[in-house]
Motif scaffolding. Sequence first.
Motif, PDB file in Angstrom:
ATOM      1  N   GLU A   1      -2.231  -2.207  -2.802  1.00  0.00           N
ATOM      2  CA  GLU A   1      -3.037  -2.652  -2.909  1.00  0.00           C
ATOM      3  C   GLU A   1      -4.057  -1.129  -2.714  1.00  0.00           C
ATOM      4  OE1 GLU A   1      -5.268  -4.228   1.882  1.00  0.00           O
ATOM      5  OE2 GLU A   1      -2.992  -3.705   1.249  1.00  0.00           O
ATOM      6  N   TYR A   2      -3.657   0.013  -2.136  1.00  0.00           N
ATOM      7  CA  TYR A   2      -4.385   0.906  -1.970  1.00  0.00           C
ATOM      8  C   TYR A   2      -3.179   2.006  -2.729  1.00  0.00           C
ATOM      9  CZ  TYR A   2      -7.533  -0.524   1.619  1.00  0.00           C
ATOM     10  OH  TYR A   2      -8.659  -0.934   2.021  1.00  0.00           O
ATOM     11  N   PHE A   3      -3.589   3.272  -3.019  1.00  0.00           N
ATOM     12  CA  PHE A   3      -2.519   4.280  -3.009  1.00  0.00           C
ATOM     13  C   PHE A   3      -3.433   5.430  -2.721  1.00  0.00           C
ATOM     14  CE2 PHE A   3      -2.944   5.634  -7.419  1.00  0.00           C
ATOM     15  CZ  PHE A   3      -3.020   4.197  -8.109  1.00  0.00           C
ATOM     16  N   ASN A   4      -2.614   6.701  -2.304  1.00  0.00           N
ATOM     17  CA  ASN A   4      -4.058   8.032  -2.060  1.00  0.00           C
ATOM     18  C   ASN A   4      -3.142   8.835  -3.667  1.00  0.00           C
ATOM     19  OD1 ASN A   4      -0.644   8.897  -1.733  1.00  0.00           O
ATOM     20  ND2 ASN A   4      -1.180   9.557   0.870  1.00  0.00           N
ATOM     21  N   THR A   5      -3.756   9.989  -2.850  1.00  0.00           N
ATOM     22  CA  THR A   5      -3.259  11.302  -4.106  1.00  0.00           C
ATOM     23  C   THR A   5      -1.769  11.344  -4.341  1.00  0.00           C
ATOM     24  OG1 THR A   5      -4.403  12.578  -2.952  1.00  0.00           O
ATOM     25  CG2 THR A   5      -6.147  11.444  -4.556  1.00  0.00           C
TER      26      THR A   5
ATOM     27  N   SER B   1      -0.352   8.948  -5.782  1.00  0.00           N
ATOM     28  CA  SER B   1      -0.562   8.597  -7.781  1.00  0.00           C
ATOM     29  C   SER B   1       0.160   9.453  -8.168  1.00  0.00           C
ATOM     30  CB  SER B   1      -2.633   9.206  -7.647  1.00  0.00           C
ATOM     31  OG  SER B   1      -2.892  10.608  -7.247  1.00  0.00           O
TER      32      SER B   1
ATOM     33  N   ARG C   1       1.304  -0.773  -0.137  1.00  0.00           N
ATOM     34  CA  ARG C   1      -0.097   0.618  -0.108  1.00  0.00           C
ATOM     35  C   ARG C   1       1.013   1.411   0.087  1.00  0.00           C
ATOM     36  NH1 ARG C   1      -3.611  -0.210   5.109  1.00  0.00           N
ATOM     37  NH2 ARG C   1      -4.419  -2.333   4.124  1.00  0.00           N
TER      38      ARG C   1
ATOM     39  N   ILE D   1       0.097   4.790   1.459  1.00  0.00           N
ATOM     40  CA  ILE D   1      -0.924   6.255   1.538  1.00  0.00           C
ATOM     41  C   ILE D   1      -0.263   7.053   2.088  1.00  0.00           C
ATOM     42  CG2 ILE D   1      -2.932   4.787   1.585  1.00  0.00           C
ATOM     43  CD1 ILE D   1      -2.280   3.495   4.038  1.00  0.00           C
TER      44      ILE D   1
END
Lengths: 273, 122
Positions: B62-66, B69, B29, B31
């Motif tokens: 699995e997750y990435f924040n802006t 990005s 991830r 974040i």
Amino acid sequence: MAAFTTGEVHEFQLFPTELVVKACYKGVRFSGIAVAIQPVIVRAVEPGFVPFVLGADWHFGAWVCKIVPTNSNPLTGFYVWISDSCLMPVSNVSCSGLSPRINARWMPLLQFSGTPEPGDFDRLIDESETLMVQRMPDRRPFRALIECVQNLQRHSAPNTPVEFRLLGRSLSGEPRFLIRTVNTLRETDVFRAKQWLKRHNQWQEKLGKEAADSSLVWRDLHRNMLESAERSPRGGAGLGWVSMARYAKGVPSIRLIEDRNVNRLFFSVEVAC
Amino acid sequence: MGPLHIAASAKTPEILFDAEAKRLTLSGRSIPENAVDFYRPLLEWAENAVAETGMVVQIQLEYFNTSSSKCLLDLFKRLEACDSLEVQWYFDSDDEDMLEAGEDYDHIVGLPFKFVEVDPEV
């Protein structure tokens, strides 16, 4: 309803479970007591004061009081903003500070109110993830939450209180979440926040007028911003705002709240997902 | 290109470049509150990767924040100059957002993307 017209607050006392206010607006004096931020009860009214029902909400280290006189006084809806009140511990912040409509339907899962210390934002994300994922395997609500919390972290003025609430409910068997944050804006962010809010409102209008598929609109917007936006100093480029909308159910409610007494602006975000 | 390895943390992905296999993998991830700081070593590394040919970039997030990005976009932009590079974008079959995110990058950058669907139950 007038937004935060500030009357003259003569006196207020904050106890662990109640708030006593004596206020004056255009020569009319009011007083009342809110008990434990619960549905408000006027417990005592002194002679010479017009009784009122005091609706109190706790925001980022200050009380917001809604004064509703019990007679037909035209001041119905007048708000008093009481700044400079002391901070309350988290345990004293209850979900009933929310509007009755929200309060009746949503169950508080996690809340924080106060000046965050190092690690608090990470803890909020970690604990929220546990609470959300155990209720719903869909990652969207947690993605919205990450953006909300990091927005708080990135844009709050240093050493100022923030408010965070995560609430949950079941709608036709489906879990739903409500994320609510409030922070004091950095002075350097005020112009940008106003500009962004203006754009946000334009997007809302566009969605309303064109009856467009909101998920497609937000996705296009996100892609365009990602492609063209200059990176902000911390790297987000404003994309977090759009991500919140993209992962939300419905358009997030975003407001700027002004405290005219001390010339401060607060940024309030409410996201249902 | 030499090897590159940044260990994963609770908020940041593992970044691994296998020089022999010419494979760069980001997994986990992403974040971090300040992604720019975290991705700086990778972006600097990418500056020197343009001479590499036939490289594969695997994104298994699995997750990435802006914030992340935008850094990913910076990474892809820097790698556009590489010859015969392929991006393999992994997504869980029940995660439409991650697929869409990959499609957005595919639309924006001039690199070939291959989408790899993963069964989350496996």
